[in-house]
Design a protein around this motif. Structure first.
Motif, PDB file in Angstrom:
ATOM      1  N   GLY A 154       0.806  -1.216   0.000  1.00  0.00           N
ATOM      2  CA  GLY A 154       0.000   0.000   0.000  1.00  0.00           C
ATOM      3  C   GLY A 154       0.835   1.260   0.000  1.00  0.00           C
ATOM      4  N   GLN A 176       2.227   1.860  -3.473  1.00  0.00           N
ATOM      5  CA  GLN A 176       1.229   2.400  -4.389  1.00  0.00           C
ATOM      6  C   GLN A 176       0.955   3.867  -4.087  1.00  0.00           C
ATOM      7  N   ARG A 177       1.040   4.283  -2.825  1.00  0.00           N
ATOM      8  CA  ARG A 177       0.884   5.697  -2.493  1.00  0.00           C
ATOM      9  C   ARG A 177       2.032   6.525  -3.067  1.00  0.00           C
ATOM     10  N   THR A 193      -5.598  -0.710  -7.837  1.00  0.00           N
ATOM     11  CA  THR A 193      -5.806  -1.409  -6.568  1.00  0.00           C
ATOM     12  C   THR A 193      -5.776  -2.921  -6.746  1.00  0.00           C
ATOM     13  N   VAL A 244      -6.492   3.480  -0.810  1.00  0.00           N
ATOM     14  CA  VAL A 244      -5.801   3.998  -1.997  1.00  0.00           C
ATOM     15  C   VAL A 244      -6.798   4.681  -2.934  1.00  0.00           C
TER      16      VAL A 244
END
Length: 224
Positions: free
Chosen positions: A147, A150-151, A171, A182
């Protein structure tokens, strides 16, 4: 005036038995601040459409304009700079540079077409703070959770405040809770940067979070 205009765009590929039509007569427009989900089964042409929108692959026919400019009419040597200024990309795989820190990864869109001075670095730090990674600036991607990576990818896509943000299954590799976080973050930052957001997804939850939704059905883009 619309910031993304797709006019009768089609894409086909030559095969021994004749042209394979992947996209047929796509026609839509969007303004900054709007979001759109494109859904459809695997192999329906969603990623192909995203490549056309992102200046990566020209349509066989029809036109696509971003901020009033057809990227495929630009000289080849000019297109990378235009793409770097106008587009932000988020993928299912984060594609962070493993040898670079979080901050360096977010600054890569600046470095790709110029330099990253103090104003750009300060803006990147502020953006990373917004996505909850202020304490991770010097970490490498391998030191982050899925996560968190991905941020970082979202911050990288939005750091230049592009006209168009394109997200391909952003996602898809995340658990349900992290995917929801997200999604909220992506939409929040997209609204703040006033970008057009187009998301390709299999996720009903992600599609429902967008303002508009279309489906690719037999190569044709239709309203959901």
């Amino acid at each position: 005036m619309s910031d993304l205009v797709v006019t009768h765009a089609a894409k086909s590929y030559p095969t021994p038995s004749g042209p394979l039509e992947v996209l047929k007569d796509a026609d839509f427009s969007m303004r900054r601040g709007e979001s759109l989900a494109i859904v459809g089964p695997s192999g329906s042409g969603k990623s192909t459409l995203l490549a056309l929108l992102g200046g990566l692959e020209p349509p066989t026919s029809g036109t696509i304009t971003i901020a009033g400019q057809d990227p495929y009419s630009l000289p080849e040597q000019v297109l990378p700079k235009f793409r770097g200024e106008q587009f932000g990309f988020v993928f299912q795989e984060h594609y962070l540079l493993p040898q670079c820190t979080v901050l360096e990864n977010v600054l890569t869109p600046h470095l790709a077409i110029g330099s990253a001075g103090k104003p750009e670095q300060d803006a990147a730090r502020e953006l990373l703070s917004r996505v909850g990674l202020a304490e991770r600036l010097t970490h490498l991607p391998r030191e982050l959770s899925g996560g968190e990576r991905q941020r970082v990818a979202i911050a990288r896509a939005l750091v230049r405040r592009p006209t168009l943000v394109l997200a391909d299954e952003p996602t898809g590799n995340l658990d349900q809770t992290t995917a929801g976080q997200v999604t909220e973050l992506l939409l929040e930052l997209q609204r703040e940067t006033d970008s057009v957001l187009v998301v390709v997804t299999h996720s009903a939850e992600l599609a429902a979070a967008m303002q508009h939704s279309k489906r690719l059905d037999d190569g044709r883009l239709v309203d959901q």
